[in-house]
Design a protein around this motif. Sequence first.
Motif, PDB file in Angstrom:
ATOM      1  N   ARG A 361       0.801  -1.219   0.000  1.00  0.00           N
ATOM      2  CA  ARG A 361       0.000   0.000   0.000  1.00  0.00           C
ATOM      3  C   ARG A 361       0.836   1.272   0.000  1.00  0.00           C
ATOM      4  O   ARG A 361       0.333   2.340  -0.298  1.00  0.00           O
ATOM      5  N   GLY A 362       2.096   1.174   0.374  1.00  0.00           N
ATOM      6  CA  GLY A 362       2.925   2.361   0.446  1.00  0.00           C
ATOM      7  C   GLY A 362       4.225   2.177  -0.293  1.00  0.00           C
ATOM      8  O   GLY A 362       4.609   1.066  -0.659  1.00  0.00           O
ATOM      9  N   GLY A 363       4.913   3.281  -0.538  1.00  0.00           N
ATOM     10  CA  GLY A 363       6.210   3.225  -1.182  1.00  0.00           C
ATOM     11  C   GLY A 363       6.113   3.164  -2.689  1.00  0.00           C
ATOM     12  O   GLY A 363       5.043   2.934  -3.264  1.00  0.00           O
ATOM     13  N   ALA A 364       7.262   3.386  -3.329  1.00  0.00           N
ATOM     14  CA  ALA A 364       7.315   3.380  -4.787  1.00  0.00           C
ATOM     15  C   ALA A 364       7.370   1.961  -5.331  1.00  0.00           C
ATOM     16  O   ALA A 364       7.663   1.008  -4.613  1.00  0.00           O
ATOM     17  N   PHE A 365       7.052   1.837  -6.620  1.00  0.00           N
ATOM     18  CA  PHE A 365       7.171   0.584  -7.359  1.00  0.00           C
ATOM     19  C   PHE A 365       6.306  -0.530  -6.770  1.00  0.00           C
ATOM     20  O   PHE A 365       6.743  -1.666  -6.633  1.00  0.00           O
ATOM     21  N   SER A 366       5.068  -0.184  -6.423  1.00  0.00           N
ATOM     22  CA  SER A 366       4.115  -1.233  -6.054  1.00  0.00           C
ATOM     23  C   SER A 366       3.639  -1.980  -7.294  1.00  0.00           C
ATOM     24  O   SER A 366       3.015  -3.037  -7.185  1.00  0.00           O
ATOM     25  N   SER A 367       3.910  -1.431  -8.465  1.00  0.00           N
ATOM     26  CA  SER A 367       3.631  -2.117  -9.725  1.00  0.00           C
ATOM     27  C   SER A 367       4.714  -1.733 -10.721  1.00  0.00           C
ATOM     28  O   SER A 367       5.339  -0.676 -10.608  1.00  0.00           O
ATOM     29  N   VAL A 368       4.931  -2.582 -11.698  1.00  0.00           N
ATOM     30  CA  VAL A 368       5.991  -2.345 -12.683  1.00  0.00           C
ATOM     31  C   VAL A 368       5.617  -3.075 -13.965  1.00  0.00           C
ATOM     32  O   VAL A 368       4.868  -4.065 -13.938  1.00  0.00           O
ATOM     33  N   VAL A 369       6.107  -2.581 -15.092  1.00  0.00           N
ATOM     34  CA  VAL A 369       5.911  -3.257 -16.374  1.00  0.00           C
ATOM     35  C   VAL A 369       7.242  -3.864 -16.801  1.00  0.00           C
ATOM     36  O   VAL A 369       8.258  -3.168 -16.873  1.00  0.00           O
ATOM     37  N   LEU A 370       7.233  -5.153 -17.084  1.00  0.00           N
ATOM     38  CA  LEU A 370       8.427  -5.867 -17.515  1.00  0.00           C
ATOM     39  C   LEU A 370       8.417  -6.019 -19.029  1.00  0.00           C
ATOM     40  O   LEU A 370       7.365  -6.245 -19.625  1.00  0.00           O
ATOM     41  N   ALA A 371       9.592  -5.887 -19.643  1.00  0.00           N
ATOM     42  CA  ALA A 371       9.710  -6.027 -21.092  1.00  0.00           C
ATOM     43  C   ALA A 371       9.515  -7.480 -21.505  1.00  0.00           C
ATOM     44  O   ALA A 371       9.700  -8.417 -20.707  1.00  0.00           O
ATOM     45  N   ALA A 372       9.160  -7.682 -22.768  1.00  0.00           N
ATOM     46  CA  ALA A 372       8.886  -9.030 -23.263  1.00  0.00           C
ATOM     47  C   ALA A 372      10.105  -9.936 -23.115  1.00  0.00           C
ATOM     48  O   ALA A 372       9.971 -11.115 -22.785  1.00  0.00           O
ATOM     49  N   ASN A 373      11.314  -9.394 -23.371  1.00  0.00           N
ATOM     50  CA  ASN A 373      12.502 -10.247 -23.256  1.00  0.00           C
ATOM     51  C   ASN A 373      12.732 -10.697 -21.817  1.00  0.00           C
ATOM     52  O   ASN A 373      13.265 -11.788 -21.570  1.00  0.00           O
ATOM     53  N   GLN A 374      12.339  -9.875 -20.841  1.00  0.00           N
ATOM     54  CA  GLN A 374      12.456 -10.277 -19.439  1.00  0.00           C
ATOM     55  C   GLN A 374      11.465 -11.385 -19.117  1.00  0.00           C
ATOM     56  O   GLN A 374      11.797 -12.352 -18.409  1.00  0.00           O
ATOM     57  N   VAL A 375      10.267 -11.267 -19.614  1.00  0.00           N
ATOM     58  CA  VAL A 375       9.231 -12.270 -19.339  1.00  0.00           C
ATOM     59  C   VAL A 375       9.582 -13.604 -19.984  1.00  0.00           C
ATOM     60  O   VAL A 375       9.379 -14.675 -19.397  1.00  0.00           O
ATOM     61  N   ARG A 376      10.147 -13.554 -21.185  1.00  0.00           N
ATOM     62  CA  ARG A 376      10.413 -14.783 -21.935  1.00  0.00           C
ATOM     63  C   ARG A 376      11.676 -15.504 -21.476  1.00  0.00           C
ATOM     64  O   ARG A 376      11.882 -16.668 -21.839  1.00  0.00           O
ATOM     65  N   ASP A 377      12.525 -14.841 -20.711  1.00  0.00           N
ATOM     66  CA  ASP A 377      13.732 -15.495 -20.217  1.00  0.00           C
ATOM     67  C   ASP A 377      13.344 -16.643 -19.286  1.00  0.00           C
ATOM     68  O   ASP A 377      12.552 -16.474 -18.358  1.00  0.00           O
ATOM     69  N   ARG A 378      13.895 -17.822 -19.521  1.00  0.00           N
ATOM     70  CA  ARG A 378      13.500 -19.009 -18.760  1.00  0.00           C
ATOM     71  C   ARG A 378      13.952 -18.943 -17.303  1.00  0.00           C
ATOM     72  O   ARG A 378      13.519 -19.750 -16.483  1.00  0.00           O
ATOM     73  N   ARG A 379      14.811 -17.967 -16.969  1.00  0.00           N
ATOM     74  CA  ARG A 379      15.222 -17.807 -15.578  1.00  0.00           C
ATOM     75  C   ARG A 379      14.268 -16.910 -14.794  1.00  0.00           C
ATOM     76  O   ARG A 379      14.394 -16.788 -13.569  1.00  0.00           O
ATOM     77  N   SER A 380      13.331 -16.264 -15.475  1.00  0.00           N
ATOM     78  CA  SER A 380      12.396 -15.352 -14.818  1.00  0.00           C
ATOM     79  C   SER A 380      11.270 -16.143 -14.167  1.00  0.00           C
ATOM     80  O   SER A 380      10.557 -16.902 -14.840  1.00  0.00           O
ATOM     81  N   LEU A 381      11.126 -15.953 -12.858  1.00  0.00           N
ATOM     82  CA  LEU A 381      10.172 -16.767 -12.090  1.00  0.00           C
ATOM     83  C   LEU A 381       9.200 -15.910 -11.289  1.00  0.00           C
ATOM     84  O   LEU A 381       9.514 -14.768 -10.923  1.00  0.00           O
ATOM     85  N   LEU A 382       8.059 -16.487 -11.009  1.00  0.00           N
ATOM     86  CA  LEU A 382       7.258 -16.059  -9.873  1.00  0.00           C
ATOM     87  C   LEU A 382       7.693 -16.989  -8.747  1.00  0.00           C
ATOM     88  O   LEU A 382       7.257 -18.145  -8.667  1.00  0.00           O
ATOM     89  N   ALA A 383       8.601 -16.506  -7.926  1.00  0.00           N
ATOM     90  CA  ALA A 383       9.257 -17.364  -6.931  1.00  0.00           C
ATOM     91  C   ALA A 383       8.346 -17.589  -5.719  1.00  0.00           C
ATOM     92  O   ALA A 383       7.704 -16.660  -5.228  1.00  0.00           O
ATOM     93  N   LEU A 384       8.332 -18.839  -5.237  1.00  0.00           N
ATOM     94  CA  LEU A 384       7.597 -19.219  -4.037  1.00  0.00           C
ATOM     95  C   LEU A 384       8.532 -19.615  -2.903  1.00  0.00           C
ATOM     96  O   LEU A 384       8.130 -19.596  -1.730  1.00  0.00           O
ATOM     97  N   ARG A 385       9.778 -19.983  -3.258  1.00  0.00           N
ATOM     98  CA  ARG A 385      10.740 -20.434  -2.270  1.00  0.00           C
ATOM     99  C   ARG A 385      12.113 -19.867  -2.607  1.00  0.00           C
ATOM    100  O   ARG A 385      12.389 -19.500  -3.760  1.00  0.00           O
TER     101      ARG A 385
END
Length: 424
Positions: A361-385
């Motif tokens: 709820r506070g502070g900068a960068f509570s949302s961000v847009v990632l470039a397509a090359n960042q999303v497509r990189d196989r190392r890019s995760l929604l990390a859980l652990r």
Amino acid sequence: MAADRVRSAGPPPGPARPDFWRSPLRGPWLTGVFGLVLLVGITLVFVTGLLSYASYNPDLAPRNDPTPDKGLLGFYLFTWPTSPYWLYRLTQGTHTVLGVVLVPVLLAKLWSVIPKFFAWPPVRSAGQALERLSLLLLVGGAGFTFATGILNIQLDYVFPGSFYPLHFYGAWVFVAAFVLHVAFRLSRAVRAVRAGRDFQPAAGSDEAAGLVSPRPAPPTISRRGAVAMVGAGSLALLAVTAGQSIGGRWRRTALLAPHGRDPGSGPNGFQINKTAASVGIRPGDIGPAWRLTVRGGGRQVVLTLDMLRAMPQSESALPIACVEGWSTSDQQWSGVRLTDLADLVGLGTRTPPLLVESVQRGGAFSSVVLAANQVRDRRSLLALRVNGAELSHDHGYPARVILPAAPGVHNTKWVTRLVFAEPS
């Protein structure tokens, strides 16, 4: 005329008189040495600063770059790459560490030319007035840019407003004045350094450039010793600063790193900037009722944490590197690839840029847009652990983004919504 009377009367007692400044060290050689070191160092700091700006992919969306009215100063560089994965760690670490290391050189350079600030009369011609104005912008811009940068490293935001636009505009003012100063003074500095440290022109001569005292005091240190002393100060700052950017065991040598932010031990025992409490995360926001919404291609999927855990899990060994200059060693992250989440809404290999939104709820960068090359990189995760353990609340539980070569603020924590779409 009044100006002629002021000139004929001579300077008033005090620093406006040349014999007020009695150091035998001041002269073109010493000023030239410090100036040439700053020419190389500040150029590198500026280039890595531009790279830091590019790493935010500011052209993608306004939320990636909140700088107002940037105009041509916010020109597009290039889409930030994801390889090598340590790229941002290197460029931003160099930017911040070198900025700190140059402080003794900058102060020594200002000391070496301080008599010129009190030149009498203050204004002799329109050209000289413009030169003094450029010096004011140069010195003021240097002080402002270095001060805001060092305060940012310390996470000490005593200045009004946001660091990003303040540092952005301050840097451009400073660099414009710096380029103008170099254009006028570089040849003189090179000639002075080539003449050698033992050459000291006569006071009042053109070669003395207003720096040589007409009544010098007996020396207590040589010019070479003065340069060595300033260099030792820079090396000392390097020794107590660089560990914050190198990370790992070297972080213990970073005596100038912000204090009171011990991450503790264990799998989650590595640095953070924002705690869950500091950005208004409430237990209910990340409790059993938490859901991840994935949108794209005209479809929407809502996932629970258990559903995410049931998806194929991938691993990536990636550091976190932040604009303040600190970085971690590689951490072992595991979670769901961003491309696999794109597949859930039928995007497949056509993965577009991605809007990531947090529950903070506070502070900068509570949302961000990632470039397509960042999303497509196989190392890019929604990390859980991380490192074999569940994410701690401060590290983004229940899910956070982790990307190769990206600024830390783009590794959004406490993610609640992913929208795959070309940004408007």
